[in-house]
Write an enzyme that holds these catalytic residues in place. Structure first.
Site, PDB file in Angstrom:
ATOM      1  N   GLY C  40      69.233  32.879  20.548  1.00  0.00           N
ATOM      2  CA  GLY C  40      69.999  33.813  20.365  1.00  0.00           C
ATOM      3  C   GLY C  40      69.310  34.779  21.753  1.00  0.00           C
ATOM      4  O   GLY C  40      67.613  34.672  21.679  1.00  0.00           O
ATOM      5  N   LEU C  43      68.279  41.610  22.163  1.00  0.00           N
ATOM      6  CA  LEU C  43      67.194  43.117  22.002  1.00  0.00           C
ATOM      7  C   LEU C  43      65.466  41.007  21.372  1.00  0.00           C
ATOM      8  O   LEU C  43      65.071  40.949  22.438  1.00  0.00           O
ATOM      9  CB  LEU C  43      67.151  43.575  21.027  1.00  0.00           C
ATOM     10  CG  LEU C  43      67.590  44.614  21.846  1.00  0.00           C
ATOM     11  CD1 LEU C  43      67.811  46.142  20.947  1.00  0.00           C
ATOM     12  CD2 LEU C  43      67.665  45.114  23.032  1.00  0.00           C
ATOM     13  N   GLY C  45      66.246  38.280  20.835  1.00  0.00           N
ATOM     14  CA  GLY C  45      65.977  37.435  21.120  1.00  0.00           C
ATOM     15  C   GLY C  45      65.348  37.261  22.953  1.00  0.00           C
ATOM     16  O   GLY C  45      64.165  36.441  23.325  1.00  0.00           O
ATOM     17  N   HIS C 266      79.728  51.996   7.677  1.00  0.00           N
ATOM     18  CA  HIS C 266      79.306  52.878   8.593  1.00  0.00           C
ATOM     19  C   HIS C 266      80.420  54.076   8.257  1.00  0.00           C
ATOM     20  O   HIS C 266      81.809  53.393   8.350  1.00  0.00           O
ATOM     21  CB  HIS C 266      79.471  52.403  10.115  1.00  0.00           C
ATOM     22  CG  HIS C 266      78.728  53.810  11.310  1.00  0.00           C
ATOM     23  ND1 HIS C 266      79.875  54.508  11.140  1.00  0.00           N
ATOM     24  CD2 HIS C 266      77.882  53.638  11.929  1.00  0.00           C
ATOM     25  CE1 HIS C 266      78.717  55.320  12.244  1.00  0.00           C
ATOM     26  NE2 HIS C 266      76.974  55.197  12.065  1.00  0.00           N
ATOM     27  N   SER C 284      80.320  57.246  17.552  1.00  0.00           N
ATOM     28  CA  SER C 284      78.970  57.537  17.573  1.00  0.00           C
ATOM     29  C   SER C 284      79.069  59.114  16.101  1.00  0.00           C
ATOM     30  O   SER C 284      80.073  59.975  15.844  1.00  0.00           O
ATOM     31  CB  SER C 284      78.177  58.296  18.370  1.00  0.00           C
ATOM     32  OG  SER C 284      77.892  59.393  17.733  1.00  0.00           O
ATOM     33  N   ARG C 333      75.080  58.135   5.686  1.00  0.00           N
ATOM     34  CA  ARG C 333      76.303  56.846   5.965  1.00  0.00           C
ATOM     35  C   ARG C 333      76.694  56.253   4.641  1.00  0.00           C
ATOM     36  O   ARG C 333      78.050  56.619   4.470  1.00  0.00           O
ATOM     37  CB  ARG C 333      75.730  55.323   6.654  1.00  0.00           C
ATOM     38  CG  ARG C 333      75.044  56.234   8.046  1.00  0.00           C
ATOM     39  CD  ARG C 333      74.562  55.015   9.118  1.00  0.00           C
ATOM     40  NE  ARG C 333      74.319  55.112   9.983  1.00  0.00           N
ATOM     41  CZ  ARG C 333      74.217  54.562  11.458  1.00  0.00           C
ATOM     42  NH1 ARG C 333      73.929  53.102  10.808  1.00  0.00           N
ATOM     43  NH2 ARG C 333      74.140  55.019  12.632  1.00  0.00           N
ATOM     44  N   GLU C 428      67.712  41.344  13.516  1.00  0.00           N
ATOM     45  CA  GLU C 428      68.770  41.486  12.297  1.00  0.00           C
ATOM     46  C   GLU C 428      69.172  40.297  11.022  1.00  0.00           C
ATOM     47  O   GLU C 428      69.027  40.628  10.602  1.00  0.00           O
ATOM     48  CB  GLU C 428      70.068  41.929  13.020  1.00  0.00           C
ATOM     49  CG  GLU C 428      71.144  42.358  11.723  1.00  0.00           C
ATOM     50  CD  GLU C 428      72.902  42.726  12.152  1.00  0.00           C
ATOM     51  OE1 GLU C 428      72.682  43.173  13.426  1.00  0.00           O
ATOM     52  OE2 GLU C 428      72.889  43.030  11.591  1.00  0.00           O
ATOM     53  N   LEU C 444      67.380  49.360  17.119  1.00  0.00           N
ATOM     54  CA  LEU C 444      66.683  48.279  18.805  1.00  0.00           C
ATOM     55  C   LEU C 444      65.060  48.479  18.387  1.00  0.00           C
ATOM     56  O   LEU C 444      64.732  47.689  18.958  1.00  0.00           O
ATOM     57  CB  LEU C 444      67.332  49.326  19.441  1.00  0.00           C
ATOM     58  CG  LEU C 444      68.701  49.872  20.075  1.00  0.00           C
ATOM     59  CD1 LEU C 444      68.856  50.781  20.568  1.00  0.00           C
ATOM     60  CD2 LEU C 444      69.260  48.734  19.899  1.00  0.00           C
TER      61      LEU C 444
END
Lengths: 186, 256, 640
Positions: C40, C43, C45, C266, C284, C333, C428, C444
């Site tokens: 992967g 971010l 990996g 979400h 968003s 959320r 994740e 992130l």
């Protein structure tokens, strides 16, 4: 200068200057070399660009994304080259040949009057000038872009000058055969 | 909606491809273009025919994986990615021709899938700042004018989809390469390596067999992320200035 | 097997620095003798592969996309949190830690989360140095915004494309190592199995997606950075290719799977438009700052957004404002999502499917003017219009919740190592930092923290302990065995030649998961789901139709391989949800509520559920990894 309509006196004077002045003659070599380099480079560029897409698209619809003349620089350039050959064959080559052989210049003004009596030739000249206009319309700003001479503040000016140049110069060129054909000057 | 689709089918890179025509009468205007193909494929599988292969992943217009040359234009009639193109942009009864990106540097892998690894290799040639993890200054140590940061962001928004190459009559990759070069040329972090970077990336671009730029602006008009050709001029400027003014050093350096 | 989370002793703030000191180091000259596999290139990996390459390890990195730059981290919009306190508004490492723990509804590990908050500041510095064009103020300093209801402005962002820019930063670092020869990159290559010998991860088996070639790769350690499994629901905001296969195969080889039922839903996504829907698009969260959520008081079947103005103010139900007067439309959320579901269950949903609520900007436009709203949300409004064909300036948006992120994942200890020695999970893909609910702008942060600043330290300890000679060659029979099992399974899939397409079965699975293991879960529903999933599994293995062959690019085969794993994972998620009879974070059990609000049960469920695979068709074994809170006192959330 032909538009001064003085029977070609001024024209011949400056024609003589252009034909004999050593600086101009040196620049002329540069001009010819520039043309040749531009032509060779253009052909190589076309070859490279054609090779970059060996399998063509079945359907292309480029009209919404670019102007036809920007995509047709090769075609316009070829037309210009043909025109240029014709043009030099009419004037430049006989004149230089004569200069070389006899040291005398030809009466270019008279030659123009003679040659531009033929409507077919006038039409070809006009088409040549139109090709030149389109070629310059894309070529002028494009040269700045390619050289990276580009700044948000000056881009509009470059475009304006480029467009003006592409219209004014070919227009003046085209007016010469037209004026002679219609006897606006004689 | 009912559509006639002319789709390029090619088993693999070594075989010859051809167009096949499919009639698709289960199209809803709310479908995305890729969903339209999904439904086509589902029908093909049920009939025992091999589905049409096409690249796609995020389906929200950011990963850059989807491609497709639709009716003569990359990503179809709108300036967006194919996954964000919806069928309401087409007319009922229309014939749609779907082709893969065509470029020597993007060989076809299968059907509409092409190999864009040339882009990766260009980035590997110099599309980075040589910093290791750790040992970097504080994020605010070097102030960057907002305008410059914004301009760099505009360039950095490139998703590497290759529409610029597909749109260009010369299959030139200048817009893609210049976007990356510009991002680093604008930011102070990119300065130490800026001269080598542009030379290496341009050299790699040429090696990959992309065409040259003749400034038709087709790339800019088709770019789904509105990358500007100002970047191309900037890259040209960087390139020439690097050619003429690269560091005057007598040793070739021992870096990586 | 007793789980050892290896949390270091000492005060919270010192744990990580002490631990770093106690970790063994690999001699710089010996690093080149170690091989590491990274699966992967998102971010986690890309940052891990680049950082390990920089240190001198030989790295092999794998991604199934055509380029590492396409990993789905790229789609993150909002931003990345960091406790920089650049805004002088009272932020600190401890506050970020506390907010994350509380936001996770007290189901994350204190020590891990504190470490995350500590290294968050380094991430920003690193990304800036790489040339990530973060938003800036006029004076040239980095800009911040408040995100997801946080009380401080600690979110760094690059327009609405923060994930893209951070990923391209990590990708550039990865490219540099590829150019240096320290990382070998395998694009369009999917991992299909982990090879475990003598209890340690020794390598992986992959399939070259273009040629179909099944290959094995050996290494001293294997890092899984393969993201989340939201696509078990078929429809989610994940990329189409996102899958659980790598994590699931690792699970079947001995890695415990933790908190699989913790899913984040979400609230503001574009609703489903028809059966053809292939994925859901997130709008968003910031839209809720100015948009008002409502449905008609009386059920109106198929009610369209363009007719919204015909409903008078008194006939509208602004249900979030009504039920949560102090937070209104800005409730977290999970609360917003659940309440949207309730009104739709009552039949008051809008749109053709009845599965949508209005998000109305009419009042905001009246109050601030169209230009202000355009400046704030212009690009989002454009995106909405492009997808739906409706103009949100003249009519309300329609939104509905969608699966977005999975907090659960492979169980890891403080070193990010799974229960299989030498096998790590980052980003994740693991479970550790977000508890039962993830805060905005934290995904992130976690991916990059794991890759840049945690794994480079912790992997050295393991490698130094085993020594570079402790490696198994791909000639070992275990590799041949793994290749055989992968090939057999592939042959089996291709030979069924049934009546249903992979997508059909995947959709059935997704609908079941969404209905019974989605926003609201009950014992009866979950039990029913378990039965349905088992039936789907049976049908899949007898009636799926996968065309083509194994030795070519075959996307149907790829999908089938992934869906087979999703089906098994789905059942485990249901098991986990059944076991956890409390409501916490994204997991709402109908049996556990007071006045319609989630009721957590710290008495009985103050633990991480870690599931052990015990064999084909067997009930998985539950291990309870107790949470020990030394510093924070859990409280009940309230938004009334």
């Amino acid at each position: 200068m032909i538009f001064l309509n003085d029977g070609g006196v001024t024209f011949s004077h400056w024609g003589h200057f252009m034909g004999t002045n050593p600086v101009i003659r040196t620049l002329e070599i540069g001009l010819v070399a520039g043309f040749l380099i531009h032509i060779v480079q253009g052909i190589l560029l076309m070859k490279k660009n054609r090779d970059s897409r060996p399998v063509r698209y079945q359907v292309v619809a480029p009209a919404p994304n670019s102007t036809w003349y920007s995509r047709s620089m090769g075609l316009l350039g070829t037309l210009l080259l043909l025109f240029l050959i014709l043009h030099t064959a009419h004037f430049w080559i006989p004149n230089r040949a004569n200069q070389f052989a006899t040291g005398e210049e030809l009466n270019l003004y008279q030659m123009m009057l003679d040659i531009f009596a033929d409507p077919l030739i006038v039409a070809v000249y006009i088409l040549g000038c139109i090709s030149l206009a389109w070629h310059l319309l894309h070529g002028f700003w494009s040269a700045f872009q390619t050289l990276g001479l580009n700044h948000q503040r000056y881009n509009a000016i470059i475009h304006f000058i480029g467009t003006a140049f592409a219209i004014v110069v070919p227009l003046l060129f085209a007016l010469m055969p037209i004026a002679m054909y219609f006897n606006w000057v004689n | 909606m009912k559509l006639t689709l002319k789709i390029w089918r090619q088993k693999n890179n070594n075989s010859k491809g051809e167009f096949k025509t499919y009639v698709h009468d289960h199209v809803s205007p709310d479908m995305s273009f890729l969903e339209m193909l999904d439904v086509l494929n589902e029908g093909l599988v049920k009939k025992g025919e091999e589905p049409v292969h096409f690249d796609h992943d995020c389906r929200e217009g950011i990963c850059g994986m989807c491609s497709l040359y639709i009716n003569g234009r990359p990503h179809g009639p709108l300036q967006t990615t194919t996954c964000q193109l919806h069928m309401r942009s087409f007319k009922d009864g229309e014939t749609i021709t779907i082709e893969p990106w065509r470029a020597a540097a993007f060989p076809v892998v299968k059907d509409l899938v092409v190999d864009r690894s040339a882009f990766d290799r260009i980035q590997q040639a110099g599309g980075y700042v040589s910093v290791n993890t750790g040992g970097v200054p504080d994020g605010n140590a070097i102030p960057i004018a907002k305008k410059i940061a914004d301009e760099a962001m505009d360039a950095a928004a490139c998703i590497g989809c290759g529409a610029c190459v597909a749109a260009c009559k010369n299959a030139s990759a200048m817009l893609f390469v210049s976007a990356k070069v510009s991002q680093y040329a604008l930011l102070p972090q990119g300065q130490p390596e800026s001269k080598e970077r542009v030379e290496k990336m341009v050299a790699q671009m040429d090696e990959e067999g992309f065409g040259a730029c003749t400034n038709t602006k087709a790339c800019e008009a088709e770019c789904p992320k509105s990358i500007k050709i100002t970047n191309i001029a900037r890259m040209n400027r960087e390139y020439y200035s690097s050619m003429f003014t690269n560091y005057e050093v007598t040793v070739s350096g021992g870096g990586d | 097997m007793a789980l050892d989370s290896k949390i270091p002793a000492g005060s919270l703030a010192e744990k990580w620095s002490k631990h770093k000191f106690n970790l063994k180091l690999v001699n710089p000259a010996n690093k080149r003798k170690y091989d590491v596999i990274v699966v992967g290139t998102g971010l986690a990996g890309a940052s891990a592969a680049a950082s390990l390459g920089e240190l001198g390890y030989n790295v092999k990195a794998f991604c199934f996309q055509d380029s590492p730059r396409r990993a789905h981290s790229i789609a993150a919009q909002g931003g990345i949190n960091a406790a920089k306190n650049y805004q002088n508004d009272g932020d600190s490492v401890y506050r970020l830690f506390y907010d994350t723990i509380k936001g996770g509804d007290y189901r994350a590990r204190e020590a891990n989360v504190h470490r995350l908050a500590e290294v968050s500041v380094n991430i920003i510095d690193q990304c800036v140095a790489q040339g990530v064009p973060f938003a800036r103020e006029y004076g040239g300093t980095l800009a911040n915004r408040s995100f997801g209801g946080a009380q401080v402005s600690r979110t760094f962002y690059a327009r609405g494309q923060t994930g893209q820019q951070l990923l391209l930063g990590a990708y550039s670092a990865l490219n540099r190592q590829i150019a240096n020869g320290k990382v070998t990159m395998y694009n369009r290559t999917e991992m299909l199995d982990v090879v475990v010998v003598d209890g340690k991860a020794r390598g992986i088996v992959t399939r070259d997606l273009v040629t179909g070639k099944i290959e094995s790769h050996s290494a001293h350690a294997v890092l899984l950075c393969t993201g989340g499994y939201g696509n078990v629901f078929f429809l989610s905001t994940n990329a189409k290719g996102s899958n659980v296969t790598a994590a699931w195969r690792a699970h079947k080889k001995g890695a415990f799977f933790a908190n699989p039922c913790f899913t984040q839903i979400h609230p503001t996504c574009i609703p489903v438009s028809g059966d053809h829907q292939s994925k859901l698009t997130l709008m968003s969260e910031s839209l809720r700052n100015d948009g008002r959520v409502w449905v008609p008081k009386e059920a109106k079947k198929g009610f369209k957004a363009k007719d919204a103005a015909s409903i008078s103010e008194s006939d509208r139900d602004y249900f979030l404002e009504r039920k949560y007067p102090s937070f209104g439309n800005l409730v977290p959320r999970d609360v917003a999502s659940r309440n949207a579901k309730y009104v739709c269950d009552e039949g008051r949903g809008v749109g053709a499917t009845g599965l949508a609520v209005f998000l109305d900007f009419a009042d905001a436009i009246k109050r601030d003017g169209r230009s202000v709203i355009e400046a704030k949300y212009g690009n989002l409004f454009d995106m909405y219009k492009q997808i739906t064909g409706d103009d949100p300036y003249t009519m309300p948006m329609m939104i509905y919740p969608a699966v977005h992120y999975t907090m659960g994942g492979l169980w890891v200890d403080y070193n990010l190592m799974t229960t299989v020695p030498g096998l790590y999970a980052l980003g994740e893909c693991n479970f550790s930092d977000h508890g039962a609910n993830r805060l905005g702008a934290s995904a992130l942060m976690q991916g990059l923290a794991d890759g840049y600043f945690v794994i480079p330290y912790t992997i050295g300890d393991y490698l130094a302990t085993i020594g570079w000679k402790d490696k198994v060659d791909t000639n070992h029979p275990a590799f041949a065995e793994a290749i055989k099992s992968v090939t057999d399974r592939q042959e089996k899939l291709l030979s069924i030649k049934g009546k249903k397409t992979v997508d059909q079965l995947h959709r059935e699975l997704g609908l079941t998961m969404w209905e019974y293991c989605g926003m609201s879960r009950s014992e009866a529903g979950l039990k029913k789901a378990k039965q349905i999933i088992q039936d789907i599994k049976k049908e899949f293995w007898t009636n799926v139709n996968v065309l083509g062959s194994g030795n070519e690019l075959n996307m149907e085969l790829e999908k089938a391989n992934r869906v087979a794993d999703f089906i098994e994972l789905g059942e485990l998620m249901v098991d986990d949800a059944l076991n956890r009879t409390e409501s916490c974070g994204g997991h709402f059990r109908e049996e556990s509520q007071v006045d319609g609000e989630a009721l957590r049960n710290d008495q009985d469920f103050f633990y991480v559920s870690a599931w052990e695979y015990t064999g084909e068709g067997q009930q998985q074994a539950l291990h309870k990894d107790a949470l020990e809170y030394e510093f924070v006192k859990p409280t009940q959330r309230s938004y009334k």
